[in-house]
Design a protein around this motif. Structure first.
Motif, PDB file in Angstrom:
ATOM      1  N   GLU A   1       0.829  -1.220   0.000  1.00 55.92           N
ATOM      2  CA  GLU A   1       0.000   0.000   0.000  1.00 55.92           C
ATOM      3  C   GLU A   1       0.853   1.256   0.000  1.00 55.92           C
ATOM      4  O   GLU A   1       0.326   2.359  -0.068  1.00 55.92           O
ATOM      5  CB  GLU A   1      -0.905   0.045   1.246  1.00 55.92           C
ATOM      6  CG  GLU A   1      -1.604  -1.260   1.597  1.00 55.92           C
ATOM      7  CD  GLU A   1      -2.536  -1.721   0.519  1.00 55.92           C
ATOM      8  OE1 GLU A   1      -2.974  -0.878  -0.288  1.00 55.92           O
ATOM      9  OE2 GLU A   1      -2.812  -2.937   0.454  1.00 55.92           O
TER      10      GLU A   1
ATOM     11  N   GLU B   1     -14.685  -1.196  13.971  1.00 50.85           N
ATOM     12  CA  GLU B   1     -13.243  -1.342  14.268  1.00 50.85           C
ATOM     13  C   GLU B   1     -12.826  -0.536  15.494  1.00 50.85           C
ATOM     14  O   GLU B   1     -13.404   0.514  15.786  1.00 50.85           O
ATOM     15  CB  GLU B   1     -12.388  -0.827  13.083  1.00 50.85           C
ATOM     16  CG  GLU B   1     -12.442  -1.691  11.857  1.00 50.85           C
ATOM     17  CD  GLU B   1     -11.351  -1.349  10.845  1.00 50.85           C
ATOM     18  OE1 GLU B   1     -10.327  -0.726  11.211  1.00 50.85           O
ATOM     19  OE2 GLU B   1     -11.530  -1.704   9.670  1.00 50.85           O
TER      20      GLU B   1
ATOM     21  N   ARG C   1      -2.115  -3.049   5.421  1.00 49.77           N
ATOM     22  CA  ARG C   1      -3.351  -2.262   5.557  1.00 49.77           C
ATOM     23  C   ARG C   1      -3.534  -1.832   7.010  1.00 49.77           C
ATOM     24  O   ARG C   1      -4.609  -1.408   7.412  1.00 49.77           O
ATOM     25  CB  ARG C   1      -4.554  -3.068   5.055  1.00 49.77           C
ATOM     26  CG  ARG C   1      -4.436  -3.446   3.569  1.00 49.77           C
ATOM     27  CD  ARG C   1      -5.691  -4.103   3.036  1.00 49.77           C
ATOM     28  NE  ARG C   1      -6.780  -3.164   2.819  1.00 49.77           N
ATOM     29  CZ  ARG C   1      -6.877  -2.324   1.787  1.00 49.77           C
ATOM     30  NH1 ARG C   1      -5.932  -2.290   0.863  1.00 49.77           N
ATOM     31  NH2 ARG C   1      -7.898  -1.508   1.676  1.00 49.77           N
TER      32      ARG C   1
ATOM     33  N   ARG D   1      -3.752  -3.544   9.691  1.00 43.54           N
ATOM     34  CA  ARG D   1      -4.571  -4.415  10.544  1.00 43.54           C
ATOM     35  C   ARG D   1      -3.643  -5.254  11.416  1.00 43.54           C
ATOM     36  O   ARG D   1      -2.654  -5.818  10.899  1.00 43.54           O
ATOM     37  CB  ARG D   1      -5.426  -5.352   9.680  1.00 43.54           C
ATOM     38  CG  ARG D   1      -6.418  -4.598   8.795  1.00 43.54           C
ATOM     39  CD  ARG D   1      -7.087  -5.512   7.807  1.00 43.54           C
ATOM     40  NE  ARG D   1      -6.106  -6.114   6.892  1.00 43.54           N
ATOM     41  CZ  ARG D   1      -6.400  -6.571   5.672  1.00 43.54           C
ATOM     42  NH1 ARG D   1      -7.646  -6.505   5.219  1.00 43.54           N
ATOM     43  NH2 ARG D   1      -5.463  -7.113   4.914  1.00 43.54           N
TER      44      ARG D   1
ATOM     45  N   LYS E   1      -9.052  -9.562  14.246  1.00 47.43           N
ATOM     46  CA  LYS E   1      -9.955  -8.854  13.334  1.00 47.43           C
ATOM     47  C   LYS E   1     -10.427  -7.553  13.976  1.00 47.43           C
ATOM     48  O   LYS E   1     -10.498  -7.440  15.197  1.00 47.43           O
ATOM     49  CB  LYS E   1     -11.164  -9.733  13.011  1.00 47.43           C
ATOM     50  CG  LYS E   1     -10.784 -10.991  12.244  1.00 47.43           C
ATOM     51  CD  LYS E   1     -12.019 -11.766  11.823  1.00 47.43           C
ATOM     52  CE  LYS E   1     -11.642 -13.191  11.435  1.00 47.43           C
ATOM     53  NZ  LYS E   1     -11.351 -14.073  12.572  1.00 47.43           N
ATOM     54  N   LYS E   2     -10.765  -6.619  13.127  1.00 49.83           N
ATOM     55  CA  LYS E   2     -11.367  -5.342  13.547  1.00 49.83           C
ATOM     56  C   LYS E   2     -10.458  -4.497  14.450  1.00 49.83           C
ATOM     57  O   LYS E   2     -10.936  -3.730  15.282  1.00 49.83           O
ATOM     58  CB  LYS E   2     -12.695  -5.584  14.265  1.00 49.83           C
ATOM     59  CG  LYS E   2     -13.745  -6.285  13.394  1.00 49.83           C
ATOM     60  CD  LYS E   2     -15.031  -6.385  14.159  1.00 49.83           C
ATOM     61  CE  LYS E   2     -16.153  -6.917  13.308  1.00 49.83           C
ATOM     62  NZ  LYS E   2     -17.420  -6.925  14.005  1.00 49.83           N
TER      63      LYS E   2
ATOM     64  N   ARG F   1      -6.957  -2.086  14.231  1.00 49.65           N
ATOM     65  CA  ARG F   1      -5.893  -1.486  13.428  1.00 49.65           C
ATOM     66  C   ARG F   1      -5.008  -0.608  14.299  1.00 49.65           C
ATOM     67  O   ARG F   1      -5.461  -0.110  15.341  1.00 49.65           O
ATOM     68  CB  ARG F   1      -6.483  -0.577  12.339  1.00 49.65           C
ATOM     69  CG  ARG F   1      -6.409  -1.172  10.945  1.00 49.65           C
ATOM     70  CD  ARG F   1      -7.032  -0.229   9.952  1.00 49.65           C
ATOM     71  NE  ARG F   1      -8.243  -0.785   9.431  1.00 49.65           N
ATOM     72  CZ  ARG F   1      -8.407  -1.235   8.180  1.00 49.65           C
ATOM     73  NH1 ARG F   1      -7.426  -1.161   7.322  1.00 49.65           N
ATOM     74  NH2 ARG F   1      -9.556  -1.738   7.794  1.00 49.65           N
TER      75      ARG F   1
ATOM     76  N   LEU G   1      -7.767   3.374   3.860  1.00 47.74           N
ATOM     77  CA  LEU G   1      -7.788   1.898   3.915  1.00 47.74           C
ATOM     78  C   LEU G   1      -9.009   1.440   4.713  1.00 47.74           C
ATOM     79  O   LEU G   1      -9.699   0.490   4.345  1.00 47.74           O
ATOM     80  CB  LEU G   1      -6.500   1.372   4.558  1.00 47.74           C
ATOM     81  CG  LEU G   1      -5.192   1.647   3.796  1.00 47.74           C
ATOM     82  CD1 LEU G   1      -3.983   1.153   4.600  1.00 47.74           C
ATOM     83  CD2 LEU G   1      -5.208   0.985   2.419  1.00 47.74           C
ATOM     84  N   ILE G   2      -9.290   2.151   5.800  1.00 49.93           N
ATOM     85  CA  ILE G   2     -10.476   1.798   6.610  1.00 49.93           C
ATOM     86  C   ILE G   2     -11.737   1.976   5.779  1.00 49.93           C
ATOM     87  O   ILE G   2     -12.638   1.125   5.781  1.00 49.93           O
ATOM     88  CB  ILE G   2     -10.558   2.681   7.879  1.00 49.93           C
ATOM     89  CG1 ILE G   2      -9.370   2.407   8.796  1.00 49.93           C
ATOM     90  CG2 ILE G   2     -11.869   2.444   8.621  1.00 49.93           C
ATOM     91  CD1 ILE G   2      -9.323   3.277  10.042  1.00 49.93           C
TER      92      ILE G   2
ATOM     93  N   GLU H   1     -12.063   1.889   2.534  1.00 49.68           N
ATOM     94  CA  GLU H   1     -12.152   0.835   1.509  1.00 49.68           C
ATOM     95  C   GLU H   1     -12.627  -0.481   2.123  1.00 49.68           C
ATOM     96  O   GLU H   1     -13.493  -1.154   1.573  1.00 49.68           O
ATOM     97  CB  GLU H   1     -10.758   0.591   0.882  1.00 49.68           C
ATOM     98  CG  GLU H   1     -10.323   1.658  -0.117  1.00 49.68           C
ATOM     99  CD  GLU H   1      -8.825   1.559  -0.441  1.00 49.68           C
ATOM    100  OE1 GLU H   1      -8.268   2.568  -0.879  1.00 49.68           O
ATOM    101  OE2 GLU H   1      -8.212   0.481  -0.226  1.00 49.68           O
ATOM    102  N   ASP H   2     -12.078  -0.821   3.289  1.00 51.37           N
ATOM    103  CA  ASP H   2     -12.378  -2.132   3.875  1.00 51.37           C
ATOM    104  C   ASP H   2     -13.768  -2.198   4.499  1.00 51.37           C
ATOM    105  O   ASP H   2     -14.248  -3.278   4.837  1.00 51.37           O
ATOM    106  CB  ASP H   2     -11.323  -2.483   4.939  1.00 51.37           C
ATOM    107  CG  ASP H   2      -9.953  -2.743   4.310  1.00 51.37           C
ATOM    108  OD1 ASP H   2      -9.888  -2.864   3.067  1.00 51.37           O
ATOM    109  OD2 ASP H   2      -8.959  -2.805   5.053  1.00 51.37           O
ATOM    110  N   ASN H   3     -14.390  -1.051   4.713  1.00 54.29           N
ATOM    111  CA  ASN H   3     -15.714  -1.059   5.356  1.00 54.29           C
ATOM    112  C   ASN H   3     -16.802  -0.522   4.451  1.00 54.29           C
ATOM    113  O   ASN H   3     -17.873  -0.135   4.929  1.00 54.29           O
ATOM    114  CB  ASN H   3     -15.673  -0.240   6.651  1.00 54.29           C
ATOM    115  CG  ASN H   3     -14.884  -0.949   7.732  1.00 54.29           C
ATOM    116  OD1 ASN H   3     -15.390  -1.858   8.379  1.00 54.29           O
ATOM    117  ND2 ASN H   3     -13.633  -0.558   7.909  1.00 54.29           N
TER     118      ASN H   3
END
Ligand SMILES: Cc1cc2nc3c(=O)[nH]c(=O)nc-3n(C[C@H](O)[C@H](O)[C@H](O)COP(=O)(O)OP(=O)(O)OC[C@H]3O[C@@H](n4cnc5c(N)ncnc54)[C@H](O)[C@@H]3O)c2cc1C
Length: 610
Positions: free
Chosen positions: A161, A304, A564, A566, A571-572, A574, A603-604, A606-608
């Motif tokens: 990234e 998150e 990213r 994370r 999970k969830k 960062r 990035l957050i 995009e991922d959500n």
């Protein structure tokens, strides 16, 4: 003296008294315009749920809060352990004035006996901002973006990234360059963004005559002045850009927070110390435990939890939550939920060595500020209080004059003769014999203190828990010079710098290098490699750039987050702050941290976005 007209010390028919009174009232009112009016604590109850919880409202955390609340449907809670920044934070001249106060976490490195024997207690003070804006509310306001090669290295080690071109785009997204002179230069104009929240400008220095002479000296030793070091990819010397505007600090409070504070989806709790990240059996982060003004709350995050608590507190919090090196956690009676050996490791910092050149400069202006300067500041935000407390020039250089990525940097501090500031500086850090070496020369000579810094150290340190008590400071092992190549490079780099004594300006003021009186170094010839090695080991300090303790990388054996950002195996959760840097950037780290937060916020998003 009272403001009632009869008590003035001059006889007056009333008109003069009224004029004096209204002037005094104006001045009293003007001080209220220095600080920003910031939002109070939101109403938040135990078990309340938000989409995102951000831990830490510093350089990175406030950027993330700003960007995530752009999405109107998301609710975002920001938890900050400190309070609103005080007036001293806004006034550039007072940039060192918050050290050791309640707005500073007041960290100290662990004394190992290997380095820092000339320092009080054998340790180095590592200040960190404990307030909204975090360290951006107490830093030196120097703005550098790092070198393109720094990001190429991040990218080459698998962090896909972080290609230098993408990084450049996010710097520009953050920035708004406002120096009208520089904006006229197309190349410089193109190198900066113009619509971002972060205002980039230049101090109107009252020491310009002298800083120009020093820049000329840099040129004579082959470090050529450039108009803008960011545009020159950090090769050369020059006036630095600063995160300050209208005579005030441009922390992430004055830039990102003031923009977002009226958004309805933004919630804020100050004086809120997060003590644990809540992880369920599926290893998902679902909230945090936080102590707000003495009350413990459990607050939930549906999407998150984002850690932006900085290089020292982020790994501390991970470890307190059972995420970190298994053996270490167990040694502190913490159940290990996720064995991540990299947490708290890979710590890098920019060390500094203060290199003293004394000279017979008699024309410097008054050091600091006088009551009239304070009035001038209150009235129109100009004068010495509107600039930081050291000079606004730096040089980047290398042993090899043709190098395109610098090895070293120096900042410059000037202390007048008999400087009370100089005395305060040395005596707050070093043992009496070092202070004496300064005093002996400073009685008669001005001191030009070059704060030499090694940009790419090989040595790494680490952060570990002292205990499972979240209020206990973690243990900071800076490990300066643990790798001997750093010591070699430092001594060689300093010797490039000390050539300054032979330049026209320093010769004209009979400039001379002065010896620090430290017994184990006294047998070495002044300015020899061995002398500087000895001084460096015994007197090393920080320029306040720790990074890397939640390093980004592919391998969960030595890194903490993926590219990213994370957290590996969880999970969830960062991390978005200076701690994710895989390797330290060239130059000062606030700009790169803000860039990380800008890119990380996307990035957050995009991922959500599903
Ligand atoms: C004295 C000083 C001078 C510096 N000078 C410069 C400079 O001139 N130019 C430059 O580029 N860089 C400079 N730096 C470095 C730069 O400011 C930092 O790299 C940058 O601010 C790091 O940002 P961050 O978001 O990682 O951490 P921070 O900005 O430190 O933010 C972390 C925030 O998290 C909060 N927090 C921590 N733990 C918790 C918890 N458990 N619960 C809730 N909140 C928590 C803290 O109170 C803080 O507000 C300087 C730093 C210092 C300290």
């Amino acid at each position: 003296m009272s403001c009632n007209n009869t008590d003035f010390c001059v006889s007056s028919t009333g008109t003069a008294t009224q004029a004096f009174t209204s002037a005094l009232q104006y001045i009293l009112a003007a001080q209220c315009l220095i600080t920003e009016e910031l939002p109070p604590n939101s109403e938040v109850k135990d078990s309340d749920e938000f989409n995102f919880i951000i831990v830490g409202g510093g350089s990175a955390g406030l950027v993330v809060a700003n960007r995530l609340t752009e999405h109107e449907k998301w609710t975002v809670l920001l938890l900050e352990a400190g309070n609103d920044p005080p007036a001293e934070s806004y006034i550039p001249q007072f940039n060192g004035g918050l050290f050791g106060s309640t707005y500073d976490w007041q960290y100290q490195t662990v004394a190992t006996g290997f380095t820092n024997n000339a320092n009080l207690n054998g340790t180095v003070h590592w200040p960190r901002g404990k307030m909204l804006g975090g360290s951006s509310s107490m830093n030196g306001m120097i703005y550098f973006k790092g070198h393109s090669h720094d990001y190429q290295n991040w990218y080459n080690s698998g962090n896909k990234e972080w290609h230098p071109e993408r990084v450049r785009k996010y710097f520009k997204k953050a920035e708004s360059l406002q120096d009208q002179n520089l904006l006229k230069d197309p190349e410089i104009r193109d190198n900066y963004g113009h619509d971002g929240p972060l205002i980039i400008n230049t101090f109107n220095s009252t020491l310009r005559v002298f800083t120009n002479k020093i820049l000329k000296s840099f040129e004579e030793i082959g470090i050529n002045p450039v108009k803008d070091l960011n545009t020159a990819n950090l090769v050369g010397s020059g006036i630095f850009r600063s995160t300050a505007f209208n005579g005030k600090r441009g922390s992430t409070v004055a830039t990102y927070l003031t923009q977002l504070q009226n958004r309805k989806n933004f919630k804020l709790l100050k004086n809120a110390l997060v003590t644990k990240i809540l992880l369920n059996d599926r290893l998902e982060a679902y909230g945090v435990k936080v102590v707000v003004n003495g009350t413990t709350l459990k607050l939930l995050a549906s999407l998150e939890v984002i850690l932006s608590a900085g290089t020292i507190n982020t790994p501390q919090l991970l470890m307190l939550s059972g995420v970190g090196p298994k053996d270490h956690l167990e040694s502190r009676n913490i159940t290990c939920k996720v064995n991540l050996p990299g947490v708290g490791q890979s710590l890098q910092d920019h060390l500094i060595i203060p290199v003293p050149i004394f000279g017979n400069e008699t024309t410097l202006p008054y050091e600091g500020y006088r009551p009239l300067d304070t009035l001038r500041y209150l009235i129109n935000r100009t004068g010495p209080l509107a600039q930081n407390s050291f000079t606004d020039i730096v040089a980047f250089f290398s042993k090899n004059k043709n190098a395109t990525r610098p090895e070293f940097q120096t900042h410059v501090q000037i202390f007048n003769r008999n400087s009370s500031r100089g005395l305060a500086y040395f005596s707050s850090i070093y043992k009496p014999t070092i202070v004496e070496s300064f005093l002996e020369q400073n009685r008669n000579y001005t001191l030009f203190l070059f704060l030499f810094n090694l940009l790419h150290p090989e040595s790494t340190g680490n952060i570990s828990l002292n205990s499972k008590n979240p209020n206990d400071h973690p243990l900071i092992y800076a490990n300066y010079f643990a790798d001997s190549t750093d010591l070699e490079a430092t001594a060689e780099g300093i010797k490039v710098l000390t050539k300054l004594v032979n330049t026209t300006y320093f010769k004209s003021i009979n400039g001379f290098l002065s010896r620090y009186d430290w017994p184990v170094c006294n047998n070495f010839e002044l300015d020899s490699t061995d002398y500087w090695k000895c001084i460096s080991v015994n007197m090393v300090l920080t320029i306040f750039h720790p990074v890397g303790t939640s390093k980004m990388g592919l391998n969960s054996n030595d890194s903490v987050v993926d590219s990213r950002l994370r957290v590996h195996k969880i999970k969830k959760l960062r991390v978005i702050d200076a701690s994710v840097m895989p390797t330290i950037t060239s130059g000062n780290t606030n700009g790169p941290t803000i860039m990380i937060a800008e890119l990380g916020s996307d990035l957050i998003k995009e991922d959500n976005s599903g």
